[in-house]
Design an enzyme around this catalytic site. Sequence first.
Site, mmCIF file in Angstrom:
data_model
loop_
_atom_site.group_PDB
_atom_site.id
_atom_site.type_symbol
_atom_site.label_atom_id
_atom_site.label_comp_id
_atom_site.label_asym_id
_atom_site.label_seq_id
_atom_site.Cartn_x
_atom_site.Cartn_y
_atom_site.Cartn_z
ATOM 1 N N CYS A 294 0.815 -1.224 0.000
ATOM 2 C CA CYS A 294 0.000 0.000 0.000
ATOM 3 C C CYS A 294 0.846 1.270 0.000
ATOM 4 C CB CYS A 294 -0.974 -0.003 1.167
ATOM 5 S SG CYS A 294 -0.204 -0.022 2.804
ATOM 6 N N HIS A 321 -1.852 2.035 7.126
ATOM 7 C CA HIS A 321 -2.359 2.025 5.751
ATOM 8 C C HIS A 321 -2.196 3.437 5.205
ATOM 9 C CE1 HIS A 321 -4.257 0.432 2.280
ATOM 10 N NE2 HIS A 321 -5.363 1.131 2.388
ATOM 11 N N ASP A 338 -8.556 4.861 -3.017
ATOM 12 C CA ASP A 338 -7.598 3.836 -2.591
ATOM 13 C C ASP A 338 -7.194 3.024 -3.812
ATOM 14 O OD1 ASP A 338 -6.219 1.625 -1.578
ATOM 15 O OD2 ASP A 338 -7.325 1.696 0.308
#
Length: 644
Positions: A294, A321, A338
Amino acid sequence: MPGSQGVLALCENTTEVFLDVSKLLITYADNILRNPNEEKYRSIRIGNPTFSTKLLPVKGAVECLFEMGFEEAETHLVFPRSASVEKLRQVRETIAAERDQRLGASNTASSPQNASVPPVPAPPPSLSSTASAGPAAAAVPTPAPASIPFTSSSATFQRTVQSNFQHVLVYEDPELQQKALECIPHELLRSRAKERLKQANDADAACSLGEEDMLVLDLLQWFKSDFFSWVDNLPCIQCGGKTQPSGSLSPSSDDLHWDAGRVENHFCHTCQLSTRFPRYNNPEKLLETRKGRCGEWANCFTLLCRALGLEARYIWDSTDHVWTEVYSQSQRRWIHCDPCENACDKPLLYEVGWGKKLSYILAFSKDQVADVTWRYSCKHPEVLSRRTQVQETWLLHMLNKLNAERQQFLGAERKQQLLQRLLVELVEFISPKSPQPGELGGRMSGSLAWRAARGETGASNAKEDTQENVFTPSESEKESKRFHICYNVTKDCYYRVSNGQETIQGWQKGAWRTENMFRKEEHDWQMVYLARTEGASFGRMSWKFNCAPAGMKMKSASVRVFSQTFHSGTVRWSLSTNETTTEFPGDGELHSFSNVSGGTELIVEAELTGGDGSTSWQHAQLFRQSLKDTEKVLFEVMVEMEKS
């Protein structure tokens, strides 16, 4: 001093910064060593401008003070009588040795007995200030009041914030933006965005969305499907087999050049060989490697957004995250994006969908850092109870100070724009969102056009009569008397085998009708499939073939499809002609139909229903397969024809 993490961190700063800060640290130590009975030298006021502006922002500086023996009090750092003077001396000498080496002179930081450094003067009276929770505080510099305690956790937190705030400036490099732009098929994406906007306008006559909103959606899809790849464990560099994580390796000079201070060791037990996985933090390098987790995904994606001229900011979640937000000019708000999930405008995804226990979420752009935690939560009291790493007043003043410094050279118009946006955000944060069962954190608010554009409502099919795709025989298919179409869900592409391998990109482009359907990629399981949209009780998709316009009729048809169900989920497959409807299983086998003979129309349809609980939409899937099966097709239709 071996094992001194504070000194090691301090040494990572540039020589100029190190020399300035080390001089202060040595002075603090020398004052105590020379005047052990003087209380004034055993205390450092946190509100002291020298401390707050020269020591506090520097990596390792405050940690060195704690290692010397300083402890936090309410308004000061204090060196207690019980602290070890010898420990203070050891840390001081370690810093002095490094300082000597950097200066290239042996007498620059001599021992306390010979030191000529004057004592630290008494600090000036603190500037009076009051913490303000209002948005205007973000626009003016306000020194932290002396009553706010400063801790080692505060130092760690501030260092992370400052590091991220500095890092986002990399995205503003014109040469880097140009390099990123060359990696993006921007003309194709803008073309798709225009088409998507047209569909949104068709779905909602009052649509006020802009082309940039649609560009974000297409950029997300392209980035995840075609540009970047997820890494759990890299394959062995020798045999290509599976590896296992096995600690870390030392970074090379090239790794460090590209900001990879950490290198994972992915070990192959078959070959007894290590495969290196440098965790690059430089987005320029990520344009080349195009892989990671990520951190790498959000880092590179934010750069691409800026390269396309989108206002974007990097979002850091303290529970491990990161993602991106893009400012929508048409909607006048920041939109959650995202890239790992190809998720847009679903801020409750993490708390509701993933079950994360959120605490701090900060947004970083070139002009501003903001606390946006409340956008991503519908459980504000629970989040507030977990925000214990730093005091709220300290956090507010730190963010205000950073923003004041960053914005000091901005024009009045830009400052006002940032302030206005902050006001809008604060109003948004006041009312926690209430997700409905089955949403999985998906945002069901917003205009009909916006939800339709994101594939989250059947509204995109409101104009089905103008969007239906019907396959009719081409000249070559008419000549060969054969029609053959396949769909590859991994590549999201149709292959019209009987028409010179013609390709049609996008699962919707080859469909006749779709209702409540979308394409889902699971980066954790590395799987992809079509399913009904989150919260929908059913989904439906069909494909149509008509040979009448070519003066042909069908002799026979063969169909191969694959569907997978879980719990109480069901998928019903059917094949219909002008006169009959036949059900058949989605077992991946080729099924032949002779009862189509003489007909001119053929419709293959899948209906998805059932499933249990909030993830019921996942319990009926079409064409589920691995993202690594790039050549596999689980949908195939073949029709043999003859002249009418």
